[in-house]
Design an enzyme around this catalytic site. Structure first.
Site, PDB file in Angstrom:
ATOM      1  CE1 TYR A  11     -51.594  -3.362  55.189  1.00  0.00           C
ATOM      2  CE2 TYR A  11     -49.359  -3.108  54.739  1.00  0.00           C
ATOM      3  CZ  TYR A  11     -50.372  -3.144  55.107  1.00  0.00           C
ATOM      4  OH  TYR A  11     -50.026  -1.274  54.918  1.00  0.00           O
ATOM      5  N   GLY A  12     -53.163  -5.919  52.693  1.00  0.00           N
ATOM      6  CA  GLY A  12     -54.868  -5.379  53.183  1.00  0.00           C
ATOM      7  C   GLY A  12     -55.629  -5.430  52.071  1.00  0.00           C
ATOM      8  CB  THR A  13     -57.797  -3.228  49.892  1.00  0.00           C
ATOM      9  OG1 THR A  13     -56.402  -2.058  50.242  1.00  0.00           O
ATOM     10  CG2 THR A  13     -58.314  -3.119  51.380  1.00  0.00           C
ATOM     11  CG  LEU A  14     -53.522  -3.087  46.649  1.00  0.00           C
ATOM     12  CD1 LEU A  14     -51.620  -3.788  47.289  1.00  0.00           C
ATOM     13  CD2 LEU A  14     -54.174  -3.553  45.610  1.00  0.00           C
ATOM     14  CD  GLU A  87     -52.267   1.292  48.485  1.00  0.00           C
ATOM     15  OE1 GLU A  87     -52.674   1.758  49.242  1.00  0.00           O
ATOM     16  OE2 GLU A  87     -52.424   0.115  48.150  1.00  0.00           O
TER      17      GLU A  87
HETATM   18  N1  PCA Z   1     -53.458  -2.146  49.799  1.00  0.00           N
HETATM   19  C1  PCA Z   1     -52.201  -2.368  50.395  1.00  0.00           C
HETATM   20  C2  PCA Z   1     -51.566  -1.290  51.601  1.00  0.00           C
HETATM   21  C3  PCA Z   1     -53.334  -0.874  52.743  1.00  0.00           C
HETATM   22  C4  PCA Z   1     -53.900  -1.719  51.646  1.00  0.00           C
HETATM   23  O1  PCA Z   1     -55.413  -2.214  52.021  1.00  0.00           O
HETATM   24  C5  PCA Z   1     -51.967  -3.546  51.058  1.00  0.00           C
HETATM   25  O2  PCA Z   1     -53.265  -4.402  50.553  1.00  0.00           O
HETATM   26  O3  PCA Z   1     -50.862  -4.007  51.202  1.00  0.00           O
END
Ligand code: PCA
Length: 170
Positions: A11-14, A87
C-alpha cells in the site's frame, strides 16, 4: 512442486512508481516476485503518514474511514526475507500480518487473503491519535511529496526513536 509463495499487499513505497519499488523490481527480475494486480482492503483501515512521511497501515479495524488501495504481489520465501528486512520486522517498525482484499481488476470480485506490513502494534494507536484520527484511502503521488528517503534522514537516532518522537510531539 512449485516453491512456496506468499501474497503480499503493498500500500506504500513498494508500489510501482514509489521509492522502494526498485526492490520489488529486483525480486521480479529474479522470479522472486510477480505482480498480480490492483487490490483494495475489505475492511476500513487507517492509512497514515508517520515521521518523514513514511506510510503506515494501522491494524485498528473499525478505526479507519476508508478501504485502502494497493498492489498485490506473489513473493517467494527468499524474496520475503528481503522485504522483511526492508520493513524492519526484527526492529519493530512493521509487522507482517494477514489482510483480506478484493480485486479491482474487473471480473467477478473475489476476496483474497494476503499479508501486509502494518505499523508495529507498539505504536499504532498512538500514531493514529497523533494523526488526528484521519487516514487516507491510498498512498498517492501527493502524499509521496512528504516522503523522505532513508538515506536522507538523520542517522543519529533510530527509526524507532523517530517514531516515538513523532507520536509524542505536539
Ligand atoms: N512499504 C510497504 C509498507 C509501507 C511501505 O512504505 C508497502 O509498500 O506496503
Amino acid at each position: 512442486m512449485s516453491p512456496k509463495k506468499t501474497l503480499i499487499f503493498s500500500y506504500g513505497t513498494l508500489k510501482q512508481g514509489f521509492a522502494n519499488h526498485s526492490l520489488m523490481q529486483d525480486l521480479i527480475s529474479t522470479n522472486d516476485a510477480v505482480f498480480i494486480g490492483s487490490y483494495i482492503t475489505d475492511l476500513h483501515l487507517p492509512l497514515v503518514q508517520g515521521p518523514y512521511g513514511v506510510p503506515f497501515l494501522l491494524n485498528l479495524p473499525g478505526s479507519g474511514q476508508h478501504r485502502v488501495r494497493g498492489e498485490l504481489y506473489s513473493v517467494s520465501d527468499s524474496g520475503l526475507v528481503r522485504l522483511d528486512e526492508l520493513e524492519g520486522i526484527t526492529l519493530g517498525h512493521y509487522e507482517r500480518l494477514p489482510i483480506a482484499l478484493t480485486s479491482e481488476n474487473g471480473g467477478v470480485p473475489a476476496v483474497v487473503q494476503a499479508e501486509a506490513y502494518y505499523a508495529h502494534r507498539s505504536f499504532a494507536a498512538e500514531m493514529w491519535r497523533k494523526c488526528g484520527d484521519v487516514g487516507f484511502d491510498a498512498f498517492t503521488r501527493e502524499l509521496d511529496k512528504d516522503y523522505v528517503r532513508r538515506d536522507l534522514r538523520p542517522k543519529e537516532s533510530s527509526f524507532r526513536d523517530q517514531i516515538r518522537l513523532f507520536c509524542s510531539s505536539n
